[in-house]
Design an enzyme around this catalytic site. Structure first.
Site, PDB file in Angstrom:
ATOM      1  N   GLU A  10      11.310 -33.668  63.321  1.00 62.13           N
ATOM      2  CA  GLU A  10      11.363 -32.389  63.692  1.00 62.13           C
ATOM      3  C   GLU A  10       9.800 -31.969  64.241  1.00 62.13           C
ATOM      4  OE1 GLU A  10      12.880 -29.077  61.287  1.00 62.13           O
ATOM      5  OE2 GLU A  10      12.847 -27.761  63.020  1.00 62.13           O
ATOM      6  N   GLU A  42      16.491 -26.870  52.075  1.00 60.01           N
ATOM      7  CA  GLU A  42      16.895 -27.878  53.022  1.00 60.01           C
ATOM      8  C   GLU A  42      18.271 -28.135  52.778  1.00 60.01           C
ATOM      9  OE1 GLU A  42      14.581 -28.441  54.826  1.00 60.01           O
ATOM     10  OE2 GLU A  42      12.806 -27.690  53.776  1.00 60.01           O
ATOM     11  N   ALA A  59       9.172 -29.558  53.481  1.00 57.47           N
ATOM     12  CA  ALA A  59      10.310 -30.761  53.473  1.00 57.47           C
ATOM     13  C   ALA A  59      11.080 -30.510  54.656  1.00 57.47           C
ATOM     14  CB  ALA A  59      11.181 -30.362  52.146  1.00 57.47           C
ATOM     15  N   MET A  60      11.848 -31.494  54.669  1.00 57.63           N
ATOM     16  CA  MET A  60      12.665 -31.686  56.184  1.00 57.63           C
ATOM     17  C   MET A  60      14.086 -32.061  55.930  1.00 57.63           C
ATOM     18  SD  MET A  60      12.672 -31.477  59.356  1.00 57.63           S
ATOM     19  CE  MET A  60      14.261 -31.741  60.502  1.00 57.63           C
ATOM     20  N   GLU A  61      15.222 -31.334  56.654  1.00 53.85           N
ATOM     21  CA  GLU A  61      16.426 -31.347  56.348  1.00 53.85           C
ATOM     22  C   GLU A  61      17.313 -32.365  57.054  1.00 53.85           C
ATOM     23  OE1 GLU A  61      14.960 -29.060  58.126  1.00 53.85           O
ATOM     24  OE2 GLU A  61      15.992 -28.280  59.782  1.00 53.85           O
ATOM     25  N   ASN A  62      16.604 -33.492  57.394  1.00 53.46           N
ATOM     26  CA  ASN A  62      17.539 -34.564  57.927  1.00 53.46           C
ATOM     27  C   ASN A  62      18.879 -34.939  57.406  1.00 53.46           C
ATOM     28  OD1 ASN A  62      14.772 -35.308  59.170  1.00 53.46           O
ATOM     29  ND2 ASN A  62      14.446 -36.129  56.890  1.00 53.46           N
TER      30      ASN A  62
HETATM   31  N1  BES Z   1      12.818 -27.900  59.073  1.00 52.54           N
HETATM   32  C1  BES Z   1      11.692 -27.421  58.323  1.00 52.54           C
HETATM   33  C2  BES Z   1      10.664 -28.432  58.263  1.00 52.54           C
HETATM   34  C3  BES Z   1       9.822 -28.604  59.463  1.00 52.54           C
HETATM   35  C4  BES Z   1       9.057 -27.452  59.951  1.00 52.54           C
HETATM   36  C5  BES Z   1       9.723 -30.073  60.040  1.00 52.54           C
HETATM   37  C6  BES Z   1       8.143 -27.743  61.085  1.00 52.54           C
HETATM   38  C7  BES Z   1       8.631 -30.205  61.119  1.00 52.54           C
HETATM   39  C8  BES Z   1       8.212 -28.939  61.883  1.00 52.54           C
HETATM   40  C9  BES Z   1      12.252 -26.951  56.997  1.00 52.54           C
HETATM   41  O1  BES Z   1      13.456 -26.898  56.761  1.00 52.54           O
HETATM   42  C10 BES Z   1      11.437 -25.923  56.246  1.00 52.54           C
HETATM   43  O2  BES Z   1      11.503 -24.795  56.863  1.00 52.54           O
HETATM   44  N2  BES Z   1      10.423 -26.297  55.363  1.00 52.54           N
HETATM   45  C11 BES Z   1       9.520 -25.220  54.772  1.00 52.54           C
HETATM   46  C12 BES Z   1      10.016 -24.904  53.430  1.00 52.54           C
HETATM   47  C13 BES Z   1      11.185 -23.731  53.466  1.00 52.54           C
HETATM   48  C14 BES Z   1      11.472 -23.579  51.933  1.00 52.54           C
HETATM   49  C15 BES Z   1      10.901 -22.574  54.214  1.00 52.54           C
HETATM   50  C16 BES Z   1       8.240 -25.817  54.918  1.00 52.54           C
HETATM   51  O3  BES Z   1       8.393 -27.135  55.057  1.00 52.54           O
HETATM   52  O4  BES Z   1       7.404 -25.201  54.699  1.00 52.54           O
HETATM   53 ZN    ZN Z   2      14.036 -24.734  57.056  1.00 50.00          ZN
END
Ligand code: BES
Ligand code: ZN
Length: 854
Positions: free
Chosen positions: A126, A295, A259-262
């Protein structure tokens, strides 16, 4: 000789230009032959043209790929390689595309696509990273099932979905759920797991694993409990069950985000999953619980239902942040979570929404989508859902969400789809409400009141200042939760939601024997700035009596701000009535300790700067700093006789537990310790440091001591103890800079960038130092300009290695127009210097240009 490359304007993408892809992708088969510098990726993809596909040629995204071979239906083809991908003729009927490409994960410092971290392979796709793995229609509305074969020497080979076979040096995975490429993931490494399992409410047994580097297996238990709680909560509250046989989480050290929700294979920054009492603070535990939930919740809000295009990002992120906030409120304390979220919103989203980077929760254009994973998309996106829920009511919200999951499962959706389920479930017209998604800027709501003959009238006027590209704003629907109190503190009217829809609108309450005290915007029912002329006496009254805990805290926060402002602008002494009120509150054992800790936490210096700016006063960071110091010193003196007793009374006995109650007490205890340290020279803090068996108390003691005489010695002891623990070392790096005096901050940060343990390629470490510099308000904005210069130099150095992290950190400059002309001039020099850097990334180019133009 090199010519200076002309700064070509990067391409801009527009929401209005959306067009579906001309082909359906039926299946994707991938084979990875892993090698650090020459990984081969073989793809076999079944495409079928859509009826409306007029053009028999197709475009596939691809970046930094070495194409080895390509075939269509088994016959070699020679696609045209262009910037950002390839174009190829297709038969016009369903066909199979096969390609082999070579990539170099070990050389990938951008941490996007397939890369290596501490010896393991991992991916981050992502938003648009899959195109760095192979040629593909890398857009979220193209969904397909993936089958993956991994060949490598590593003991653990993981991908999405369910295991489909494995042997010596290989493993296969199959994900039955169609997904966009951004949810693809692969991990390969010599990892160890913390296993567990979960039985879903329909009786399906799910294998759970947290995979870590050997040595970290003792830091997984808390994350695992959080995962199981999240799985149960999503069943209980949203009726959502998990849908695969296995759920894997992997911790990696180098990660741009949290983190990433793959699908079925979440990848985490190790700082957001590894936890132990000795190395993690209460705040870390709370964040880990929330991010694991976040996630996991994406499995439905993001994965089963995804986004049509990246303009719709808040469809999944705003909703999932909203859901994880509900989860945290349920697991811990609802009012405390709300107060924490509002503090964060004001610290991160308000400056964005009121500066050059302002954009609506659903932006309409971007150059680099990675720059739009913002507080506005996330936190304001979540606030908008909170307002929607308040307007339609809890039962209607549940009905609408059921309809959303029913109607859109398996689809790539838009904000229009989202709002339509609410309209269909409730019969409500949401066209005006939709402005929250399209308009940027924080609405100001001015309140005036009138009382006569038992009738009390509140009049609200809303307006939103212009934002870049949006000079004029229409009135929005603003839910205002209001309650009325009597002079003795009795509640005259329970909370009621007033719907402000006009630019100016009045609401009357009848049958009131005397003029009430209003409590407006309870629970922070809308992300707006309330403007109301009131007195400190009334604020103190609400701080003591409001029946809404959020507004109780808010009254204290307003008092703190007013006190600070008069100290700065008039050289006044801290307001005595406010100090008295604080003292009373701190001693009130009937109040939740976490709440008392929040009331005792001062507004940030950056927030005071914004308030001054809003009132037409140019903020002087040094004066704001001095006022904060004076205030804390005065408060400590006022509480002098009770501090030792309060400290003892809030000390948690027994073994450390990371639960909300213990954390609340420790937060309060930490606030008291920092005040006490101002009087006892650090005696108690040094004792606490020695006795601490957990990081929360050790860190609180160290933070208090950093400003006392023995700070340096204690800091060295901390370093000696923890130098081999990366995550604790991040805390150490950050704390040095955060605690540095204004005139020393840049120097301290410079020295740390030369420390043997500083590694700019590791985002956590870079952020520890540079993030702390940007967060040290008076230090970063020191009149010498050394802070600006240091940050700019480091951003320039990082940009060629890791554009994403560089670009995000440019936001430290977004508030520059608040300050005096000398500071603005110094910042402009730095911004222009960054912009003039040869080969500057599109990410950083976009951020800096927007900050300069806004
Ligand atoms: N989908 C995102 C991670 C992401 C964001 C990947 C941008 C690549 C580019 C993930 O679900 C997310 O939102 N993570 C947040 C933390 C969350 C608790 C708000 C993060 O990584 O800060
Ligand atoms: Zn997210």
């Amino acid at each position: 000789m090199k010519d200076a490359a002309p700064a070509t304007a990067p391409e801009t993408f527009y929401l209005k230009d959306y067009k579906p892809f001309g082909f359906e992708v039926e299946t994707v088969e991938l084979t990875f032959k892993l090698a650090p510098n020459s990984t081969r990726v073989l793809s076999k993809i079944r495409f079928s043209p859509q009826d409306n596909a007029a053009d028999p040629r197709f475009f596939l995204h691809g970046e930094a790929l070495k194409l080895i071979s390509a075939k269509i239906d088994g016959a070699p083809v020679t696609p045209e390689l262009i910037a950002g991908g390839l174009i190829c003729d297709t038969p016009g009927t369903p066909f199979t595309w096969e390609a082999e490409v070579e990539i170099a994960p070990a050389a990938n410092t951008a941490l996007e696509g397939l890369y290596m971290s501490s010896g393991m392979y991992c991916t981050q796709c992502e938003a648009e990273g899959f195109r760095k793995i192979t040629y593909y229609p890398d857009r979220p509305d193209v969904m397909s099932t993936f089958s993956v074969r991994i060949e490598g020497d590593e003991t653990v080979l993981l991908s999405n979905g369910n295991p489909a076979g494995s042997g010596e040096g290989w493993a296969e995975w199959h994900d039955p759920w169609p997904k966009p490429a951004y949810l693809f993931a692969l991990v390969a490494g010599d990892l160890v797991n913390h296993p567990d399992h979960f039985t879903t409410r329909s009786g399906k047994d799910v294998e759970l694993n947290i995979w870590v580097r050997p040595g970290d297996e003792g830091k997984c238990a808390f994350g695992m409990e959080a995962l199981k709680k999240s799985m149960k909560w999503d069943e209980d509250v949203y009726g959502r069950e998990y849908d695969l046989d296995i759920f894997n989480i992997v911790a990696v050290d180098d990660f741009n985000m949290g983190a990433m929700e793959n699908k079925g294979l979440n990848i985490f920054n190790s700082s957001c999953v590894l936890a132990s009492p000795e190395t993690s603070t209460d705040a870390n535990f709370e964040r880990i619980e929330a991010i694991i939930a976040h996630e996991y919740f994406h499995n439905w809000t993001g994965n089963r239902i995804t986004c049509r295009d990246w303009f719709q990002l808040c469809l999944k992120e705003g909703l999932t942040v909203f859901r994880d906030a509900q989860f945290t409120a349920d697991m811990r304390s609802e009012p405390v979570k709300r107060i924490e979220d509002v503090i964060a919103l004001r610290a991160r989203q308000f400056p964005e929404d009121n500066g050059p980077l302002a954009h609506p929760p659903r932006p309409e254009q971007f150059q680099e989508i990675n720059n739009f994973y913002t507080a506005t998309v996330y936190e304001k996106g979540a606030e908008v859902i909170g307002m929607l829920k308040r307007l339609v009511g809890d039962d209607n919200y549940d009905k609408a969400l059921d309809l959303y999951f029913d109607r859109h499962d398996g689809q790539a959706c838009t904000i229009e789809d989202w709002l339509r389920v609410f309209e269909d479930a409730t019969g409500r017209d949401l066209s005006q409400f939709k402005l929250w998604y399209s308009q940027a800027g924080t609405p100001r709501v001015k309140v005036s009141e009138d009382y006569a003959d038992g009738s009390y009238t509140l009049t609200f006027e809303q307006s939103t200042p212009p934002t870049p590209g949006q000079p004029d704003k229409a009135p929005r629907v603003i839910p205002l939760a209001v309650g009325l109190l009597a002079a003795n503190g009795d509640e005259l009217r329970a909370t009621e939601v007033l719907e402000l829809i006009e630019a100016k609108q009045s609401f009357t309450f009848d049958g009131l024997a005397s003029k009430p005290v209003p409590s407006i915007l309870r629970e922070f029912s809308a992300p707006v700035i309330l403007e109301r002329e009131t007195t400190n006496a009334e604020r103190a009254f609400l701080l003591a009596h409001d029946t809404d805990p959020f507004n109780r805290w808010e009254a204290g926060n307003a008092l703190a701000t007013e006190t600070r402002v008069t100290m700065v602008t008039e050289g006044a002494a801290p307001d005595g009535a406010y100090l008295d009120a604080l003292e009373k509150l701190v001693r009130d054992d009937t109040l939740d300790p976490a709440f008392r800790a929040l009331v005792l936490s001062p507004p940030s210096q950056s927030e005071i700067a914004q308030t001054l700016h809003d009132r037409g006063v140019t903020p002087d960071p040094q004066k704001i700093y001095d006022a904060a110091e004076t205030f804390a010193q005065t408060l400590a003196q006022q509480l002098e006789t009770s501090l030792p007793r309060l400290y003892a009374a809030t000390t948690v006995d027994g073994p450390y537990q990371p639960d909300a109650n213990g954390a609340g007490l420790r937060a309060l205890n930490g606030r008291i310790l920092s005040l006490l340290t101002r009087l006892d020279g650090g005696e108690q803090a040094a004792r606490q440091y020695q006795a601490a068996d957990n990081m929360t108390q050790q860190y609180a003691a160290l933070a208090a001591l950093m400003k006392a005489e023995n700070g340096e010695r204690q800091s060295q002891a901390f370093f000696d103890q923890w130098q081999n623990d990366r995550l604790v070392m991040d805390k150490w790096f950050a704390l040095q800079v955060a605690c540095a005096a204004p005139d020393a901050a840049a120097k301290v940060a410079t020295d740390l960038t030369r420390h043997t343990l500083f590694d700019m390629k590791n985002p956590n470490r870079f952020r520890a130092v540079m993030g702390a510099l940007a967060g040290n308000h008076a230090g970063f904005h020191h009149a010498s300009g050394a802070g600006y210069q240091l940050l700019a130099e480091n951003l320039i150095a990082l940009d060629s290695l890791n554009p994403q992290t560089t670009a995000r950190m440019c936001a430290a400059f977004q508030t520059w127009k608040r300050y005096d002309s000398a500071r603005q001039a110094s910042i402009r020099v730095e911004l222009e210097r960054i912009l003039a850097t040869e080969g500057l990334s599109r990410d950083t180019h976009e951020m800096v240009s927007r900050i300069l133009q806004g």
